[in-house]
Design an enzyme around this catalytic site. Sequence first.
Site, PDB file in Angstrom:
ATOM      1  N   TYR A 170       7.498   2.500  -7.741  1.00  0.00           N
ATOM      2  CA  TYR A 170       6.847   1.185  -7.809  1.00  0.00           C
ATOM      3  C   TYR A 170       6.417   0.876  -9.244  1.00  0.00           C
ATOM      4  O   TYR A 170       6.603  -0.245  -9.730  1.00  0.00           O
ATOM      5  CB  TYR A 170       5.637   1.140  -6.875  1.00  0.00           C
TER       6      TYR A 170
ATOM      7  N   GLU B  29       0.856  -1.183   0.000  1.00  0.00           N
ATOM      8  CA  GLU B  29       0.000   0.000   0.000  1.00  0.00           C
ATOM      9  C   GLU B  29       0.891   1.231   0.000  1.00  0.00           C
ATOM     10  O   GLU B  29       1.973   1.213   0.585  1.00  0.00           O
ATOM     11  CB  GLU B  29      -0.901   0.072   1.247  1.00  0.00           C
TER      12      GLU B  29
HETATM   13  C1  LIG Z   1       9.973   6.349  -1.850  1.00  0.00           C
HETATM   14  C2  LIG Z   1      11.486   6.148  -1.665  1.00  0.00           C
HETATM   15  C3  LIG Z   1      11.726   4.787  -1.002  1.00  0.00           C
HETATM   16  C4  LIG Z   1      12.126   6.166  -3.050  1.00  0.00           C
HETATM   17  O1  LIG Z   1      13.524   6.076  -2.897  1.00  0.00           O
HETATM   18  P1  LIG Z   1      14.460   7.111  -3.679  1.00  0.00           P
HETATM   19  O2  LIG Z   1      15.849   6.803  -3.371  1.00  0.00           O
HETATM   20  O3  LIG Z   1      13.934   8.457  -3.356  1.00  0.00           O
HETATM   21  O4  LIG Z   1      14.167   6.683  -5.156  1.00  0.00           O
HETATM   22  P2  LIG Z   1      15.021   7.135  -6.393  1.00  0.00           P
HETATM   23  O5  LIG Z   1      15.579   8.488  -6.123  1.00  0.00           O
HETATM   24  O6  LIG Z   1      15.933   6.053  -6.781  1.00  0.00           O
HETATM   25  O7  LIG Z   1      13.935   7.248  -7.515  1.00  0.00           O
HETATM   26  C5  LIG Z   1      13.022   8.243  -7.410  1.00  0.00           C
HETATM   27  C6  LIG Z   1      12.275   8.326  -8.729  1.00  0.00           C
HETATM   28  O8  LIG Z   1      11.095   9.095  -8.466  1.00  0.00           O
HETATM   29  C7  LIG Z   1      11.102  10.230  -9.311  1.00  0.00           C
HETATM   30  N1  LIG Z   1      10.492  11.260  -8.527  1.00  0.00           N
HETATM   31  C8  LIG Z   1      11.054  12.013  -7.563  1.00  0.00           C
HETATM   32  N2  LIG Z   1      10.125  12.851  -7.054  1.00  0.00           N
HETATM   33  C9  LIG Z   1       8.971  12.595  -7.714  1.00  0.00           C
HETATM   34  C10 LIG Z   1       7.664  13.120  -7.633  1.00  0.00           C
HETATM   35  N3  LIG Z   1       7.352  14.082  -6.758  1.00  0.00           N
HETATM   36  N4  LIG Z   1       6.719  12.618  -8.456  1.00  0.00           N
HETATM   37  C11 LIG Z   1       7.005  11.632  -9.344  1.00  0.00           C
HETATM   38  N5  LIG Z   1       8.242  11.086  -9.452  1.00  0.00           N
HETATM   39  C12 LIG Z   1       9.198  11.571  -8.653  1.00  0.00           C
HETATM   40  C13 LIG Z   1      12.548  10.466  -9.669  1.00  0.00           C
HETATM   41  O9  LIG Z   1      12.645  11.181 -10.879  1.00  0.00           O
HETATM   42  C14 LIG Z   1      13.053   9.029  -9.810  1.00  0.00           C
HETATM   43  O10 LIG Z   1      12.622   8.485 -11.002  1.00  0.00           O
HETATM   44  P3  LIG Z   1      13.606   8.161 -12.229  1.00  0.00           P
HETATM   45  O11 LIG Z   1      14.724   7.333 -11.676  1.00  0.00           O
HETATM   46  O12 LIG Z   1      12.727   7.424 -13.193  1.00  0.00           O
HETATM   47  O13 LIG Z   1      14.035   9.506 -12.708  1.00  0.00           O
HETATM   48  C15 LIG Z   1      12.117   7.275  -0.827  1.00  0.00           C
HETATM   49  O14 LIG Z   1      11.862   8.503  -1.439  1.00  0.00           O
HETATM   50  C16 LIG Z   1      11.647   7.289   0.598  1.00  0.00           C
HETATM   51  O15 LIG Z   1      12.178   6.620   1.468  1.00  0.00           O
HETATM   52  N6  LIG Z   1      10.610   8.123   0.877  1.00  0.00           N
HETATM   53  C17 LIG Z   1      10.072   8.262   2.223  1.00  0.00           C
HETATM   54  C18 LIG Z   1       9.472   6.972   2.689  1.00  0.00           C
HETATM   55  C19 LIG Z   1       8.418   6.451   1.741  1.00  0.00           C
HETATM   56  O16 LIG Z   1       7.598   7.199   1.197  1.00  0.00           O
HETATM   57  N7  LIG Z   1       8.441   5.120   1.556  1.00  0.00           N
HETATM   58  C20 LIG Z   1       7.475   4.432   0.717  1.00  0.00           C
HETATM   59  C21 LIG Z   1       6.237   4.221   1.507  1.00  0.00           C
HETATM   60  S1  LIG Z   1       5.028   3.311   0.560  1.00  0.00           S
END
Ligand SMILES: CC(C)(COP(=O)(O)OP(=O)(O)OC[C@H]1O[C@@H](n2cnc3c(N)ncnc32)[C@H](O)[C@@H]1OP(=O)(O)O)[C@@H](O)C(=O)NCCC(=O)NCCS
Length: 157
Positions: free
Chosen positions: A125, A113
Site C-alpha cells: 500500500y 484498513e
Molecule cells: C497483500 C497481498 C495482496 C500482496 O500481494 P502480493 O502479490 O503478495 O504483492 P507483491 O508480491 O506484488 O508485492 C509484495 C511486496 O511486499 C514485499 N514484501 C513481501 N513480504 C514482506 C514483508 N514481510 N514485509 C515487508 N514487505 C514485504 C515484497 O518485497 C514486495 O515488494 P517490492 O515489489 O517492493 O519488492 C497478498 O500478499 C495477499 O493476498 N495476502 C493475503 C491477503 C491480505 O493480506 N490482503 C490484504 C488485506 S488488507
Amino acid sequence: MNDSGPAVAVEAQFQDLQPAQLDAVLAVEQSAYAHPWNRTNFLDALQSGYQAQMLVAADVVLGYFIAMEGVEEVHLLNITVAPAYRGQGWSRVMLDALALWSRGRGAQWVWLEVRVGNARALHVYEAQGYQRVGYRKAYYPADGGQREDAVVMCLRL
Ligand SMILES: CC(C)(COP(=O)(O)OP(=O)(O)OC[C@H]1O[C@@H](n2cnc3c(N)ncnc32)[C@H](O)[C@@H]1OP(=O)(O)O)[C@@H](O)C(=O)NCCC(=O)NCCS
C-alpha cells in the site's frame, strides 16, 4: 513442453465477480487468511452492488478486490492475491485498477484498513502511495480469541 520452471500466468484480465465464481474465490480466500470472509460476506457485498473484480488468467483466479463506493470516496474492503501468484506484482495491478475505477466514479480518496502485523500489505500500500492516517483498536479478530489493531490508510487520488 516447457518444464523449465513453474508456470507464470501473464495473460490476465479483469472480470466482474459473480456468484457463480464464488467457489473458486472462497478457495483462494480460505487459503489466504486465518479469518477469511465467508460466502455470506461475499454475497452481501455483491447484493449491495459493491465493485467486485476478479483478476483471472484462463480459468485461474489470480486475485480479486471488493470496494464500496461512498460520497467522493471509495473504501477497499478486500484485496487478495492467490498464494501461488504472489510476488508477481498482481496486487499493484489490482490497486491501479481500483484507483482508476475510483477516479472514474468521482472519488477523491481511497480508504482501507490493514492489520498492524500485515507487513507485506503495508509495504504494498505504501509503495502505491497510501499513507497511514490512523488506527482502529482491536478491529480484527485474531488467534486465541484476541483482537488485532488496524492501520487506517488513505490514498489521495
Ligand atoms: C497483500 C497481498 C495482496 C500482496 O500481494 P502480493 O502479490 O503478495 O504483492 P507483491 O508480491 O506484488 O508485492 C509484495 C511486496 O511486499 C514485499 N514484501 C513481501 N513480504 C514482506 C514483508 N514481510 N514485509 C515487508 N514487505 C514485504 C515484497 O518485497 C514486495 O515488494 P517490492 O515489489 O517492493 O519488492 C497478498 O500478499 C495477499 O493476498 N495476502 C493475503 C491477503 C491480505 O493480506 N490482503 C490484504 C488485506 S488488507
